[in-house]
Design a protein around this motif. Structure first.
Motif, PDB file in Angstrom:
ATOM      1  N   ARG A 163       0.863  -1.186   0.000  1.00 50.95           N
ATOM      2  CA  ARG A 163       0.000   0.000   0.000  1.00 50.95           C
ATOM      3  C   ARG A 163       0.897   1.232   0.000  1.00 50.95           C
ATOM      4  NH1 ARG A 163      -1.985  -3.027   4.084  1.00 50.95           N
ATOM      5  NH2 ARG A 163      -1.272  -1.490   5.602  1.00 50.95           N
ATOM      6  N   ILE A 164       0.396   2.320  -0.565  1.00 53.09           N
ATOM      7  CA  ILE A 164       1.165   3.570  -0.584  1.00 53.09           C
ATOM      8  C   ILE A 164       1.568   3.976   0.832  1.00 53.09           C
ATOM      9  CG2 ILE A 164       0.998   6.065  -1.044  1.00 53.09           C
ATOM     10  CD1 ILE A 164       1.484   4.491  -3.571  1.00 53.09           C
ATOM     11  N   GLU A 165       0.692   3.780   1.807  1.00 54.44           N
ATOM     12  CA  GLU A 165       1.049   4.156   3.174  1.00 54.44           C
ATOM     13  C   GLU A 165       2.268   3.385   3.676  1.00 54.44           C
ATOM     14  OE1 GLU A 165      -2.413   3.538   5.592  1.00 54.44           O
ATOM     15  OE2 GLU A 165      -2.473   1.397   5.208  1.00 54.44           O
ATOM     16  N   GLU A 166       2.438   2.149   3.229  1.00 59.58           N
ATOM     17  CA  GLU A 166       3.620   1.367   3.608  1.00 59.58           C
ATOM     18  C   GLU A 166       4.880   1.918   2.929  1.00 59.58           C
ATOM     19  OE1 GLU A 166       2.206  -3.128   4.296  1.00 59.58           O
ATOM     20  OE2 GLU A 166       1.700  -2.345   2.304  1.00 59.58           O
ATOM     21  N   VAL A 167       4.735   2.322   1.673  1.00 59.18           N
ATOM     22  CA  VAL A 167       5.854   2.925   0.957  1.00 59.18           C
ATOM     23  C   VAL A 167       6.298   4.198   1.680  1.00 59.18           C
ATOM     24  CG1 VAL A 167       6.595   4.013  -1.202  1.00 59.18           C
ATOM     25  CG2 VAL A 167       5.171   1.945  -1.275  1.00 59.18           C
ATOM     26  N   LEU A 168       5.329   5.011   2.126  1.00 56.22           N
ATOM     27  CA  LEU A 168       5.657   6.268   2.803  1.00 56.22           C
ATOM     28  C   LEU A 168       6.276   6.041   4.181  1.00 56.22           C
ATOM     29  CD1 LEU A 168       2.644   8.522   1.792  1.00 56.22           C
ATOM     30  CD2 LEU A 168       4.900   8.291   0.701  1.00 56.22           C
ATOM     31  N   GLU A 169       5.955   4.931   4.824  1.00 56.82           N
ATOM     32  CA  GLU A 169       6.631   4.594   6.083  1.00 56.82           C
ATOM     33  C   GLU A 169       8.114   4.343   5.821  1.00 56.82           C
ATOM     34  OE1 GLU A 169       4.715   1.350   8.137  1.00 56.82           O
ATOM     35  OE2 GLU A 169       2.771   2.356   8.043  1.00 56.82           O
ATOM     36  N   LEU A 170       8.397   3.673   4.710  1.00 58.01           N
ATOM     37  CA  LEU A 170       9.785   3.380   4.338  1.00 58.01           C
ATOM     38  C   LEU A 170      10.485   4.637   3.821  1.00 58.01           C
ATOM     39  CD1 LEU A 170      12.012   1.232   3.753  1.00 58.01           C
ATOM     40  CD2 LEU A 170      11.050   1.096   1.446  1.00 58.01           C
ATOM     41  N   GLU A 171       9.764   5.436   3.028  1.00 60.16           N
ATOM     42  CA  GLU A 171      10.367   6.593   2.371  1.00 60.16           C
ATOM     43  C   GLU A 171       9.473   7.828   2.485  1.00 60.16           C
ATOM     44  OE1 GLU A 171      12.729   8.872   1.459  1.00 60.16           O
ATOM     45  OE2 GLU A 171      13.587   6.889   1.153  1.00 60.16           O
ATOM     46  N   PRO A 172       9.501   8.501   3.654  1.00 53.09           N
ATOM     47  CA  PRO A 172       8.630   9.660   3.892  1.00 53.09           C
ATOM     48  C   PRO A 172       8.840  10.820   2.920  1.00 53.09           C
ATOM     49  CG  PRO A 172       9.707   8.950   5.929  1.00 53.09           C
ATOM     50  CD  PRO A 172      10.308   8.161   4.814  1.00 53.09           C
ATOM     51  N   SER A 173      10.001  10.881   2.282  1.00 47.33           N
ATOM     52  CA  SER A 173      10.259  11.992   1.353  1.00 47.33           C
ATOM     53  C   SER A 173       9.334  11.970   0.141  1.00 47.33           C
ATOM     54  CB  SER A 173      11.717  11.977   0.891  1.00 47.33           C
ATOM     55  OG  SER A 173      11.971  10.863   0.059  1.00 47.33           O
ATOM     56  N   LEU A 174       8.635  10.872  -0.076  1.00 47.96           N
ATOM     57  CA  LEU A 174       7.701  10.776  -1.204  1.00 47.96           C
ATOM     58  C   LEU A 174       6.303  11.293  -0.864  1.00 47.96           C
ATOM     59  CD1 LEU A 174       8.767   7.269  -2.524  1.00 47.96           C
ATOM     60  CD2 LEU A 174       8.911   9.420  -3.807  1.00 47.96           C
ATOM     61  N   ALA A 175       6.051  11.633   0.385  1.00 48.73           N
ATOM     62  CA  ALA A 175       4.697  12.010   0.813  1.00 48.73           C
ATOM     63  C   ALA A 175       4.109  13.165  -0.001  1.00 48.73           C
ATOM     64  CB  ALA A 175       4.686  12.344   2.305  1.00 48.73           C
ATOM     65  N   ALA A 176       4.901  14.150  -0.310  1.00 49.54           N
ATOM     66  CA  ALA A 176       4.396  15.308  -1.055  1.00 49.54           C
ATOM     67  C   ALA A 176       4.308  15.039  -2.557  1.00 49.54           C
ATOM     68  CB  ALA A 176       5.300  16.509  -0.807  1.00 49.54           C
ATOM     69  N   LEU A 177       4.734  13.853  -2.985  1.00 48.66           N
ATOM     70  CA  LEU A 177       4.828  13.567  -4.413  1.00 48.66           C
ATOM     71  C   LEU A 177       3.869  12.501  -4.921  1.00 48.66           C
ATOM     72  CD1 LEU A 177       8.731  13.538  -4.478  1.00 48.66           C
ATOM     73  CD2 LEU A 177       7.231  15.435  -5.106  1.00 48.66           C
TER      74      LEU A 177
END
Length: 93
Positions: A58-72
């Motif tokens: 899930r995207i939320e899991e990706v953002l846990e790993l790589e928070p710098s992608l949150a705004a993108l």
């Protein structure tokens, strides 16, 4: 950020999913299913682990790993984001 995208699926290369590499390339294709975000996250342009079994996160899991992608992650299909290292800024290509 739209909350609905957080629950959508994304392809994560095996090298990234297993912690062998960091996300260096993020590409958003047109989704073919309502549960699909269209995003693919890999260790770069020529990530050999893509020929292995990539994982569905899930995207939320990706953002846990790589928070710098949150705004993108709300970029439109066709977005292509790259960086040269974990500490580098994302650039759109």
């Amino acid at each position: 950020m739209s909350g609905s995208i957080l629950k959508m699926g994304a392809i994560v290369s095996t090298a990234v999913a297993e912690g062998r590499s960091t996300i260096l390339l993020a590409v958003r294709d047109t989704a073919l299913d309502p549960a699909d975000s269209g995003w693919q996250f890999t260790a770069g342009e020529f990530d050999p682990s893509l020929s292995e079994s990539p994982q569905l996160w899930r995207i939320e899991e990706v953002l846990e790993l790589e928070p710098s992608l949150a705004a993108l992650v709300n970029r439109a299909p066709g977005a292509r984001l790259m960086r040269s290292s974990k500490d580098a800024d994302w650039t759109e290509s």
